[in-house]
Structures are given as C-alpha cells and as structure tokens.
Design a protein around this motif. Structure first.
Motif, PDB file in Angstrom:
ATOM      1  N   ALA A  54       0.854  -1.188   0.000  1.00 52.94           N
ATOM      2  CA  ALA A  54       0.000   0.000   0.000  1.00 52.94           C
ATOM      3  C   ALA A  54       0.888   1.236   0.000  1.00 52.94           C
ATOM      4  O   ALA A  54       1.845   1.311   0.780  1.00 52.94           O
ATOM      5  CB  ALA A  54      -0.922   0.003   1.217  1.00 52.94           C
ATOM      6  N   VAL A  55       0.569   2.194  -0.875  1.00 53.87           N
ATOM      7  CA  VAL A  55       1.396   3.390  -1.028  1.00 53.87           C
ATOM      8  C   VAL A  55       0.502   4.626  -1.041  1.00 53.87           C
ATOM      9  O   VAL A  55      -0.385   4.740  -1.897  1.00 53.87           O
ATOM     10  CB  VAL A  55       2.214   3.343  -2.339  1.00 53.87           C
ATOM     11  CG1 VAL A  55       3.032   4.623  -2.505  1.00 53.87           C
ATOM     12  CG2 VAL A  55       3.116   2.120  -2.370  1.00 53.87           C
ATOM     13  N   MET A 218       9.186   4.009   7.462  1.00 55.01           N
ATOM     14  CA  MET A 218       7.977   3.385   6.952  1.00 55.01           C
ATOM     15  C   MET A 218       8.266   2.002   6.372  1.00 55.01           C
ATOM     16  O   MET A 218       9.134   1.837   5.529  1.00 55.01           O
ATOM     17  CB  MET A 218       7.333   4.255   5.866  1.00 55.01           C
ATOM     18  CG  MET A 218       6.135   3.596   5.165  1.00 55.01           C
ATOM     19  SD  MET A 218       4.805   3.104   6.292  1.00 55.01           S
ATOM     20  CE  MET A 218       3.987   4.663   6.550  1.00 55.01           C
ATOM     21  N   THR A 219       7.550   1.017   6.892  1.00 56.08           N
ATOM     22  CA  THR A 219       7.657  -0.335   6.356  1.00 56.08           C
ATOM     23  C   THR A 219       6.301  -0.743   5.792  1.00 56.08           C
ATOM     24  O   THR A 219       5.262  -0.227   6.209  1.00 56.08           O
ATOM     25  CB  THR A 219       8.075  -1.330   7.453  1.00 56.08           C
ATOM     26  OG1 THR A 219       7.065  -1.340   8.486  1.00 56.08           O
ATOM     27  CG2 THR A 219       9.422  -0.951   8.049  1.00 56.08           C
ATOM     28  N   GLN A 220       6.293  -1.668   4.863  1.00 55.83           N
ATOM     29  CA  GLN A 220       5.042  -2.079   4.258  1.00 55.83           C
ATOM     30  C   GLN A 220       4.055  -2.712   5.246  1.00 55.83           C
ATOM     31  O   GLN A 220       2.859  -2.481   5.122  1.00 55.83           O
ATOM     32  CB  GLN A 220       5.321  -2.992   3.068  1.00 55.83           C
ATOM     33  CG  GLN A 220       5.564  -2.219   1.785  1.00 55.83           C
ATOM     34  CD  GLN A 220       4.389  -1.332   1.394  1.00 55.83           C
ATOM     35  OE1 GLN A 220       3.336  -1.812   1.010  1.00 55.83           O
ATOM     36  NE2 GLN A 220       4.561  -0.012   1.507  1.00 55.83           N
ATOM     37  N   ILE A 224       0.301  -1.424   5.139  1.00 53.50           N
ATOM     38  CA  ILE A 224      -0.724  -2.417   4.787  1.00 53.50           C
ATOM     39  C   ILE A 224      -1.800  -2.480   5.860  1.00 53.50           C
ATOM     40  O   ILE A 224      -3.001  -2.451   5.565  1.00 53.50           O
ATOM     41  CB  ILE A 224      -0.081  -3.805   4.573  1.00 53.50           C
ATOM     42  CG1 ILE A 224       0.715  -3.807   3.266  1.00 53.50           C
ATOM     43  CG2 ILE A 224      -1.143  -4.894   4.550  1.00 53.50           C
ATOM     44  CD1 ILE A 224       1.601  -5.029   3.109  1.00 53.50           C
ATOM     45  N   ARG A 225      -1.397  -2.558   7.128  1.00 52.06           N
ATOM     46  CA  ARG A 225      -2.391  -2.696   8.207  1.00 52.06           C
ATOM     47  C   ARG A 225      -3.249  -1.444   8.338  1.00 52.06           C
ATOM     48  O   ARG A 225      -4.459  -1.530   8.552  1.00 52.06           O
ATOM     49  CB  ARG A 225      -1.695  -2.997   9.534  1.00 52.06           C
ATOM     50  CG  ARG A 225      -0.943  -4.311   9.553  1.00 52.06           C
ATOM     51  CD  ARG A 225      -1.862  -5.525   9.315  1.00 52.06           C
ATOM     52  NE  ARG A 225      -1.081  -6.748   9.234  1.00 52.06           N
ATOM     53  CZ  ARG A 225      -0.706  -7.336   8.116  1.00 52.06           C
ATOM     54  NH1 ARG A 225      -1.066  -6.820   6.959  1.00 52.06           N
ATOM     55  NH2 ARG A 225      -0.002  -8.448   8.141  1.00 52.06           N
ATOM     56  N   LEU A 226      -2.644  -0.274   8.209  1.00 56.47           N
ATOM     57  CA  LEU A 226      -3.422   0.962   8.260  1.00 56.47           C
ATOM     58  C   LEU A 226      -4.448   0.996   7.131  1.00 56.47           C
ATOM     59  O   LEU A 226      -5.612   1.365   7.321  1.00 56.47           O
ATOM     60  CB  LEU A 226      -2.493   2.174   8.153  1.00 56.47           C
ATOM     61  CG  LEU A 226      -1.586   2.467   9.352  1.00 56.47           C
ATOM     62  CD1 LEU A 226      -0.595   3.569   8.999  1.00 56.47           C
ATOM     63  CD2 LEU A 226      -2.403   2.866  10.573  1.00 56.47           C
ATOM     64  N   THR A 227      -4.019   0.608   5.941  1.00 55.95           N
ATOM     65  CA  THR A 227      -4.902   0.654   4.774  1.00 55.95           C
ATOM     66  C   THR A 227      -5.997  -0.398   4.864  1.00 55.95           C
ATOM     67  O   THR A 227      -7.154  -0.140   4.500  1.00 55.95           O
ATOM     68  CB  THR A 227      -4.080   0.461   3.487  1.00 55.95           C
ATOM     69  OG1 THR A 227      -3.051   1.451   3.442  1.00 55.95           O
ATOM     70  CG2 THR A 227      -4.958   0.579   2.257  1.00 55.95           C
ATOM     71  N   GLU A 228      -5.678  -1.595   5.339  1.00 60.92           N
ATOM     72  CA  GLU A 228      -6.693  -2.636   5.486  1.00 60.92           C
ATOM     73  C   GLU A 228      -7.780  -2.208   6.465  1.00 60.92           C
ATOM     74  O   GLU A 228      -8.964  -2.519   6.270  1.00 60.92           O
ATOM     75  CB  GLU A 228      -6.047  -3.945   5.925  1.00 60.92           C
ATOM     76  CG  GLU A 228      -5.279  -4.650   4.822  1.00 60.92           C
ATOM     77  CD  GLU A 228      -4.607  -5.940   5.280  1.00 60.92           C
ATOM     78  OE1 GLU A 228      -4.180  -6.728   4.420  1.00 60.92           O
ATOM     79  OE2 GLU A 228      -4.499  -6.158   6.516  1.00 60.92           O
TER      80      GLU A 228
END
Length: 360
Positions: A54-55, A218-220, A224-228
């Motif tokens: 996620a970007v 920042m790590t993926q 990813i968890r924030l976006t999910e």
C-alpha cells in the motif's frame, strides 16, 4: 478480585471450550471473541481482505485539468476528495459521478477512469505525468529505489484555476490471496460524505504515513495494516448504502450475504438454485424475493454476473483462449459463452480482448 485472578492463573483457559472460567462460569471478557462471534457472511468476507502493498499519494489539480488513469490487474485505489470537486468519468456502461470534498471512492483493479474539471478538457495519460514528475525522484544517487521517496508521491497538474486536492492510497493485491470481497468488486464504490464522517481517522492514517516517511522508518507491514483498516470500514459501510453496487446491496441481508459470499468464493461451480437455498437457510421463494429486493436481480442472474465478471478479467489479464475461458466459466461451448457474454455487456468476448490489447 484476587481470588478470580488466582483462579485464572491456576486454571487458565478451559480446555474443552478454550474459554476462561471461574467456578464453572465463562468469563467472556477474557475469552477469545472468535470463539463466540456470530458467523455473519459480511464479517467472513471482510476477514478475507489481504493486501501485499500500500502506497499513499497526493495530487493537486487546478482547472482546467483532465487525467486519464488505468491501474494494473493487481492494483486498485482509495481516493479521498480532500479539497474541491471533480468529475469522475468511466467507460460505459458505468455512469459518470461527481466526486466532492468529503467523499471516498474505491476503484477496483483495471478500472479505467478520467478525473476532470467540469469543462472536460483533453486528458493527459497518468503515465506521462508519473514519468515526468515522480519516476526521476524515486531512486537514490546510486540508482536504487527508495521506499520513503515512493511514500511521498505528489502530482501537480492543470491550468492554475480552481483547486481539486486528492489524497489516495494505491493498493496492491496478490490475486490468489486477495479475498472474495476485493476480487469481486464489480465497479466503483462511491461513499458520499465518508471522509467527513471519518475525518479524524483518515487524518490519523495520513499523519502516520508522514511520521514514518520523515523518520525514514515506513515499512510495508505498517502501511498495509493501516490501509486494510480503512478499506474494511469503507466496504462495510458500502454494504448498507442504498445506491451501492449489486454485491454490496445484498450484503445488508444475512441470507443474501451468505449466498453472495459462497458464489464469490467459487464462481466456476455449477450452482443450482437448491444449493443457494441451502446456503441461505431460507425457502426458495423467500430467497428469490429477498435477493431481487436487495441485489436487483435473481440468484441465478447474480451467478451469471459474477461468472462473466471473472471471465472479463481473464479476457483482459490472461492469454487464455476464449474457448478455455468459456470452459473455466462453466459454459458448455464457446458459442454459448459468446451469447451469454454479449447479452451481459453488449460486446463479444473477442471485442473486449481486442479493446484491451489496443489500450495496452
């Protein structure tokens, strides 16, 4: 209280149920919620959401502006209208939409769209903008890609007039593990006022992105968890929107939602109406009436809709022959598949593949 703590320390979770007990009574507040939560179809679908990347990105567009955007087969996007408004234009038969400050828009993979001001000027291809403004700044002096630079993508374009500000998160999925809810998105999901309603949450997500970017940390997994979390809330609300797509309309009815979840999981299965009735736990007439009321089509037509949506993906994303796609879509012959596909979208499978090849 001390006695309860001592009992829990000595006894731990009940071996037979996996739940904490004291004097034979279950202490629910200390037990795993997964042990007793109801098995709602919507909850099951939301649990299947899986992103692999996620970007965040940002755009400031000033009138007149027009940008033509198409993401790849593994890429979809959340847009937030942060300032002003624009027109979102889609390929037929999807109707255009006004995208205003405070709205949220989720677009599925391969969903071509044009972002324009009301004057509808000619559109520049997003790839041209990225090649000029973004790509040269994504690498170090040694030519290595830098994730922190990727996290700060900012596109500026237009004629200097009224501003439309866009915040977005570009999401990437592994098609094999993305989950039925993501892979089953039938079209754009527009949530009017969602960003205003969840303003503090959205700001916190983008603020967290910025904190990690500035700190070069920042790590993926974090992104990813924030976006999910955001995607889960958005799709759950979409299920109860009266103007949402067929899949999301039906998710508000538990019986209908169970059928939708099953069909999305195995679209190629040879579904009979009685199979769907058994899954819904209602009688045949009730399923037909409730399905038509909430989804706008019969259960059988919904199976066809999902099956041909998947077939359309295979036409544009793979090199499989049309005959092979017809077989995977559970049609007895290529001719039958061609008839069904043309009735469904107004185009033949060959025309859809040819148009996709031309765009590529």
């Amino acid at each position: 209280m001390a006695q309860v703590a001592e009992a829990l320390h000595n006894a731990g979770p009940s071996k037979d149920q996996g739940l904490f007990k004291y004097d034979g009574e279950v202490i629910w507040s200390l037990s795993n919620p997964a042990s007793y939560l109801p098995t709602e179809a919507m909850d099951h679908l939301l649990r299947t959401i899986r992103l692999c990347a996620a970007v965040p990105a940002y755009a400031e567009l000033t009138a007149p502006f027009g940008v033509d955007v198409t993401y790849g087969p593994d890429t979809f996007v959340i847009y937030e209208a942060h300032k002003g408004q624009c027109n979102m234009l889609f390929d037929a038969p999807i109707e255009p939409a006004t995208f205003s400050q405070g709205d949220l828009l989720v677009l599925p993979c391969l969903m071509r769209h044009r972002i324009t001001d009301p004057s509808h000027p000619p559109c520049i291809d997003i790839r041209e903008l990225l090649a000029k403004q973004i790509e040269p700044h994504l690498v170090s002096h040694e030519g290595q890609p830098l994730l922190t630079h990727l996290m700060n993508q900012r596109v500026n374009y237009g004629g200097g007039g009224d501003l439309f500000g866009l915040r977005m998160i570009v999401m990437f999925v592994d098609k094999q593990t993305s989950g039925a809810l993501i892979s089953g998105l039938p079209g754009p999901v527009l949530l009017k006022g969602f960003a205003d309603k969840h303003r503090s949450f959205l700001n916190a997500i983008f603020d967290e992105f910025e904190v990690h970017r500035v700190g070069h940390s920042m790590t993926q997994p974090v992104a990813i968890r924030l976006t999910e979390a955001l995607l889960t809330i958005a799709l759950k609300e979409a299920a109860f929107e009266t103007e949402s797509s067929p899949i999301f309309k039906g998710l508000g009815d538990p019986a209908v939602a169970r059928v939708i979840a099953a069909v999305l999981k195995e679209p190629q299965r040879d579904w009979e109406l009685q199979d769907l009735v058994s899954i819904a736990h209602v009688c045949r007439s009730a399923l037909n009436s409730r399905f038509s009321a909430s989804v706008g089509m019969s259960p059988g037509h919904f199976v066809t809709h999902v099956r041909l949506t998947k077939a359309s993906e295979m036409l544009t994303d793979t090199s499989l022959s049309i005959a092979a796609i017809a077989e995977r879509s559970n049609y007895g012959s290529e001719a039958a598949f061609n008839r069904a596909f043309r009735k469904w979208c107004g185009l033949t499978p060959g025309a859809v593949r040819e148009a996709s090849s031309s765009r590529s």
